[in-house]
Design an enzyme around this catalytic site. Structure first.
Site, mmCIF file in Angstrom:
data_model
loop_
_atom_site.group_PDB
_atom_site.id
_atom_site.type_symbol
_atom_site.label_atom_id
_atom_site.label_comp_id
_atom_site.label_asym_id
_atom_site.label_seq_id
_atom_site.Cartn_x
_atom_site.Cartn_y
_atom_site.Cartn_z
ATOM 1 N N GLY A 24 0.806 -1.202 0.000
ATOM 2 C CA GLY A 24 0.000 0.000 0.000
ATOM 3 C C GLY A 24 0.844 1.260 0.000
ATOM 4 O O GLY A 24 2.008 1.253 -0.386
ATOM 5 N N HIS A 25 0.242 2.355 0.464
ATOM 6 C CA HIS A 25 0.874 3.676 0.475
ATOM 7 C C HIS A 25 2.188 3.659 1.258
ATOM 8 O O HIS A 25 3.177 4.262 0.841
ATOM 9 C CB HIS A 25 -0.112 4.665 1.098
ATOM 10 C CG HIS A 25 0.366 6.079 1.162
ATOM 11 N ND1 HIS A 25 0.576 6.849 0.048
ATOM 12 C CD2 HIS A 25 0.662 6.867 2.235
ATOM 13 C CE1 HIS A 25 0.974 8.061 0.419
ATOM 14 N NE2 HIS A 25 1.040 8.097 1.740
ATOM 15 N N PHE A 26 2.194 2.978 2.387
ATOM 16 C CA PHE A 26 3.404 2.800 3.184
ATOM 17 C C PHE A 26 3.928 1.388 2.902
ATOM 18 O O PHE A 26 3.575 0.432 3.586
ATOM 19 C CB PHE A 26 3.109 2.968 4.678
ATOM 20 C CG PHE A 26 2.589 4.329 5.062
ATOM 21 C CD1 PHE A 26 3.455 5.367 5.346
ATOM 22 C CD2 PHE A 26 1.220 4.571 5.149
ATOM 23 C CE1 PHE A 26 2.986 6.629 5.719
ATOM 24 C CE2 PHE A 26 0.734 5.824 5.516
ATOM 25 C CZ PHE A 26 1.623 6.852 5.798
#
Length: 321
Positions: A284-286
């Site tokens: 995901g985003h991180f």
């Protein structure tokens, strides 16, 4: 291109993991413009430095595990911006929360801790902060690593339509943006994105961030930065030109389940940096939430390959072919 799941990668991942314990992590505070700026640091300062710039609503804590895995081979340092993590959080009445100002604080932080040459590792908010730092101190930047740190309109997901409406009419949309940004639901969704493997995520990731967001005054701080984010989109063309001009060795690591910064934003780097390595991860985003070892392998490989270039790179100029 995807990270190859081969024996060599697995062996390197094991080596990175096993040797990281050789260097201790330390936690310090630097004073910048009268503010206490918290940071964490690991590794021998005689080794190449990686300056890690965090995203929202995180802090240098997001890099702790990665730093431990790489700390035997490199010097890594990560700070908390004003208003984030364990740094001071003055109110917007006494501190101007803009990305220009955050970048200036980071610049003065590097002076305070004596770091003058580094590879920039930029995630989310770290990209606009880091690119401003690169413009101000081009001779300090040996290379760039972007982990879902967007510099292209191609990478803007649908959520930015609401942000653009907020920028056009702040008074009308601020309450909706504030309520969403400070909510546990959105804080959780920022991590998960469209990743179907929800069980792979430690809930502490967003519960801890939500606790920070719930502190007094955070709403005002976060709204100032979200409103100022419009200046980042206006700067994209200038930063793209900087990349073309300076041609830093570049690694782009992108979690493909990110709904804020989508996959086309990763491949867009190739327009300005044809030699950039672009790696999509099932994350995901991180990306380090679930693919820490893969990120560690990629960063270690990038650093080892470019070590000769780092030492020969002229201050402020492109690499010599």
């Amino acid at each position: 291109m995807k990270l190859r799941e081969g024996c060599a990668s697995l062996l390197l991942a094991a080596a990175v993991t096993c040797t990281a314990t050789a260097a201790p992590m330390t936690y310090g505070v630097a004073t910048v413009d009268g503010m206490k700026i918290a940071f964490r640091e690991i590794g021998d300062r005689s080794l190449p430095t990686i300056l890690l710039l965090h995203g929202v609503p995180s802090s240098s804590r997001m890099y702790d595990a990665l730093m431990r895995r790489l700390g035997a081979s490199y010097h890594l340092i990560a700070l908390d911006y004003p208003g984030f993590g364990n740094s001071d959080a003055p109110s917007p009445a006494s501190f101007t929360y803009t990305f220009d100002h955050l970048a200036k604080v980071v610049e003065r932080f590097t002076e305070a801790v004596g770091v003058d040459r580094y590879v920039l590792f930029m995630q989310d908010y770290g990209a606009p902060v880091g690119m401003r730092l690169a413009e101000s101190r081009p001779g300090a930047v040996m290379g760039t690593i972007f982990q879902n740190g967007n510099l292209y309109a191609d990478g803007l997901g649908p959520i930015w339509d609401k942000r653009k409406a907020f920028w056009d009419d702040r008074s009308k949309f601020e309450k909706d943006v504030r309520d969403a940004h400070l909510s546990l639901e959105v804080t959780r969704a920022r991590h998960l994105g469209t990743d179907p493997n929800i069980q792979a995520y430690d809930p502490d990731l967003w519960v801890d961030e939500f606790a920070y967001l719930s502190r007094e005054g955070q709403g005002d701080i976060q709204m100032e930065l979200i409103y100022d984010y419009r200046t980042n989109l206006a700067s994209y063309a200038r930063w793209q030109a900087w990349l073309r001009s300076h041609r830093p060795p570049t690694l782009v690591v992108w979690g493909k389940h990110d709904t804020a910064f989508t996959v086309p934003g990763a491949y867009a780097f190739k327009r300005d940096l044809p030699d950039a390595r672009v790696e999509l991860l099932d994350a995901g985003h991180f990306a380090m939430d679930t693919r820490l070892e893969e990120v560690a392998v990629l960063v270690d490989s990038y650093m080892r390959i470019n070590m000769p270039a780092f030492s020969s790179r002229p201050a402020g100029g492109p690499l010599k072919k």
